[in-house]
Design a protein around this motif. Sequence first.
Motif, PDB file in Angstrom:
ATOM      1  N   CYS A   4       0.837  -1.195   0.000  1.00  0.00           N
ATOM      2  CA  CYS A   4       0.000   0.000   0.000  1.00  0.00           C
ATOM      3  C   CYS A   4       0.873   1.247   0.000  1.00  0.00           C
ATOM      4  N   VAL A   5       0.434   2.291  -0.718  1.00  0.00           N
ATOM      5  CA  VAL A   5       1.103   3.593  -0.619  1.00  0.00           C
ATOM      6  C   VAL A   5       0.036   4.612  -0.251  1.00  0.00           C
ATOM      7  N   ALA A   6       0.454   5.645   0.485  1.00  0.00           N
ATOM      8  CA  ALA A   6      -0.520   6.654   0.880  1.00  0.00           C
ATOM      9  C   ALA A   6       0.137   8.023   0.879  1.00  0.00           C
ATOM     10  N   VAL A   7      -0.656   9.041   0.536  1.00  0.00           N
ATOM     11  CA  VAL A   7      -0.200  10.426   0.619  1.00  0.00           C
ATOM     12  C   VAL A   7      -1.109  11.110   1.624  1.00  0.00           C
ATOM     13  N   VAL A   8      -0.510  11.720   2.647  1.00  0.00           N
ATOM     14  CA  VAL A   8      -1.308  12.351   3.693  1.00  0.00           C
ATOM     15  C   VAL A   8      -0.918  13.825   3.752  1.00  0.00           C
ATOM     16  N   GLY A   9      -1.929  14.701   3.800  1.00  0.00           N
ATOM     17  CA  GLY A   9      -1.664  16.129   3.767  1.00  0.00           C
ATOM     18  C   GLY A   9      -1.114  16.659   5.084  1.00  0.00           C
ATOM     19  N   TYR A  71       7.438   2.561   5.867  1.00  0.00           N
ATOM     20  CA  TYR A  71       8.451   3.586   5.663  1.00  0.00           C
ATOM     21  C   TYR A  71       7.781   4.944   5.487  1.00  0.00           C
ATOM     22  N   GLY A  72       8.460   6.006   5.925  1.00  0.00           N
ATOM     23  CA  GLY A  72       7.869   7.335   5.831  1.00  0.00           C
ATOM     24  C   GLY A  72       8.780   8.313   5.114  1.00  0.00           C
ATOM     25  N   TYR A  73       8.188   9.360   4.562  1.00  0.00           N
ATOM     26  CA  TYR A  73       8.927  10.391   3.820  1.00  0.00           C
ATOM     27  C   TYR A  73       8.164  11.683   3.988  1.00  0.00           C
ATOM     28  N   LEU A  74       8.870  12.735   4.334  1.00  0.00           N
ATOM     29  CA  LEU A  74       8.194  14.005   4.614  1.00  0.00           C
ATOM     30  C   LEU A  74       8.664  15.049   3.617  1.00  0.00           C
ATOM     31  N   THR A  75       7.732  15.705   2.923  1.00  0.00           N
ATOM     32  CA  THR A  75       8.164  16.726   1.962  1.00  0.00           C
ATOM     33  C   THR A  75       8.214  18.086   2.635  1.00  0.00           C
ATOM     34  N   ASN A  76       8.591  19.090   1.846  1.00  0.00           N
ATOM     35  CA  ASN A  76       8.748  20.447   2.375  1.00  0.00           C
ATOM     36  C   ASN A  76       7.477  21.059   2.892  1.00  0.00           C
ATOM     37  N   THR A  77       6.350  20.620   2.375  1.00  0.00           N
ATOM     38  CA  THR A  77       5.101  21.251   2.776  1.00  0.00           C
ATOM     39  C   THR A  77       4.382  20.390   3.790  1.00  0.00           C
ATOM     40  N   LYS A  78       5.151  19.556   4.516  1.00  0.00           N
ATOM     41  CA  LYS A  78       4.594  18.679   5.548  1.00  0.00           C
ATOM     42  C   LYS A  78       3.614  17.654   4.978  1.00  0.00           C
ATOM     43  N   VAL A  79       3.705  17.393   3.696  1.00  0.00           N
ATOM     44  CA  VAL A  79       2.920  16.309   3.120  1.00  0.00           C
ATOM     45  C   VAL A  79       3.711  15.028   3.307  1.00  0.00           C
ATOM     46  N   LYS A  80       3.039  13.963   3.790  1.00  0.00           N
ATOM     47  CA  LYS A  80       3.760  12.737   4.121  1.00  0.00           C
ATOM     48  C   LYS A  80       3.432  11.635   3.124  1.00  0.00           C
ATOM     49  N   PHE A  81       4.458  10.879   2.755  1.00  0.00           N
ATOM     50  CA  PHE A  81       4.240   9.695   1.932  1.00  0.00           C
ATOM     51  C   PHE A  81       4.490   8.483   2.816  1.00  0.00           C
ATOM     52  N   ILE A  82       3.545   7.533   2.821  1.00  0.00           N
ATOM     53  CA  ILE A  82       3.698   6.331   3.642  1.00  0.00           C
ATOM     54  C   ILE A  82       3.744   5.127   2.721  1.00  0.00           C
ATOM     55  N   LEU A  83       4.710   4.233   2.969  1.00  0.00           N
ATOM     56  CA  LEU A  83       4.853   3.045   2.142  1.00  0.00           C
ATOM     57  C   LEU A  83       4.757   1.827   3.050  1.00  0.00           C
ATOM     58  N   VAL A  84       3.832   0.899   2.724  1.00  0.00           N
ATOM     59  CA  VAL A  84       3.680  -0.330   3.503  1.00  0.00           C
ATOM     60  C   VAL A  84       4.120  -1.493   2.630  1.00  0.00           C
ATOM     61  N   THR A  85       5.053  -2.296   3.111  1.00  0.00           N
ATOM     62  CA  THR A  85       5.563  -3.393   2.298  1.00  0.00           C
ATOM     63  C   THR A  85       5.688  -4.665   3.110  1.00  0.00           C
ATOM     64  N   THR A  86       5.642  -5.825   2.415  1.00  0.00           N
ATOM     65  CA  THR A  86       5.758  -7.095   3.111  1.00  0.00           C
ATOM     66  C   THR A  86       7.127  -7.710   2.944  1.00  0.00           C
ATOM     67  N   TYR A 106       4.211  13.029  -7.558  1.00  0.00           N
ATOM     68  CA  TYR A 106       3.339  13.856  -6.730  1.00  0.00           C
ATOM     69  C   TYR A 106       3.432  15.321  -7.132  1.00  0.00           C
ATOM     70  N   VAL A 107       4.661  15.795  -7.388  1.00  0.00           N
ATOM     71  CA  VAL A 107       4.840  17.202  -7.785  1.00  0.00           C
ATOM     72  C   VAL A 107       4.102  17.476  -9.085  1.00  0.00           C
ATOM     73  N   ASP A 108       4.194  16.517 -10.023  1.00  0.00           N
ATOM     74  CA  ASP A 108       3.481  16.711 -11.284  1.00  0.00           C
ATOM     75  C   ASP A 108       1.985  16.750 -11.065  1.00  0.00           C
ATOM     76  N   ALA A 109       1.467  15.903 -10.169  1.00  0.00           N
ATOM     77  CA  ALA A 109       0.020  15.884  -9.930  1.00  0.00           C
ATOM     78  C   ALA A 109      -0.436  17.194  -9.287  1.00  0.00           C
ATOM     79  N   VAL A 110       0.366  17.734  -8.363  1.00  0.00           N
ATOM     80  CA  VAL A 110      -0.030  18.954  -7.662  1.00  0.00           C
ATOM     81  C   VAL A 110       0.094  20.177  -8.564  1.00  0.00           C
TER      82      VAL A 110
END
Lengths: 143, 194
Positions: A4-9, A71-86, A106-110
Amino acid sequence: MIVCVAVVGHQNNPLYIQSFTESDDVLKLHHIVHCSLDVVDERVNNPKKSGPTLNETFLGLLYPTENYKVYGYLTNTKVKFILVTTDLDVRDADVRNFFRSFHAAYVDAVSNPFHVPGKKITSKVFAKRVSGIVQTFGLSSAG
Amino acid sequence: MIGVGKIKQYTNVLDRPLSKGKQEVSLSAFAFLFSELVQYNQTQVDNIAELERRLEDAGYAVGARVLELLCHREKGNRRETRLLGILSFIHSTVWKVLFGKVADSLEKGTEHEDEYMISEKELLLNRFISIPKDMGAFNCGAFVAGIVKGVLDNAGFPAVVTAHFVPVDGQQRPRTTILIKFAEEVLQREARLG
């Protein structure tokens, strides 16, 4: 295998959640993503070492559950990307590369002028790109 | 095998790959588009403050996207947490990408702790614009103020940003100043970080 991947604002509102297996309960994945947000906040507010680590975007392994790694990743605008893997033996470099391509998508989508910041990402092109990135991640780890 | 490793010759000019192109847009095309934007908004509002607010909102959307794009493309993915860091980021990187040069100056306000100013001798935006006398203090730099506001808000530094004309002796066109006034919580956080 990425589950699963997730983008959280920045107000912890979900912008995009996509799961890649049919076998698992989607709700459980949502719950795992939700719990990992707490770990992200904790990492951001109480850094283990001050200095350059304070500004790092890649947060690393957030926490391992019974058969998932998050796994987590935080961008400059406090938007978080979450990656769930097995996967049991995921290389750090692979995850970083994954997040880099994911950030580009994500940058292209925004950048879409019709995208309202804070609302869910509804672009089909983004969904397709993300599935493409997820599939190449699986291949490079297996090899 | 003969011929392997020879550079492919394109017989048809249409088959040649497109070059990446310069990352620039022509100024006249942009000036035309911007003048249409201002004229369109002028028909929709009945006072100057509303017009400035609309230009600012348009700039805000641009600022939000510019921040995401630049942080991914240029800054090597480091998040700015300090006030001076984000201000110098705007003053050099953002200005360079948008206008092709860094801003003329960045100053700290003398009367209040929370005020900073970015000045420019002549905003690229205002080059082909002249304000009629009855519009008073209106400045199309409100669009640029909106861009700066978008960048600051999304980076976690809420602020009120406005654009002003400052007359300078020895120069017939006044200098443009973008005034940034940070919210209280930003200053408190900055004081806490030391």
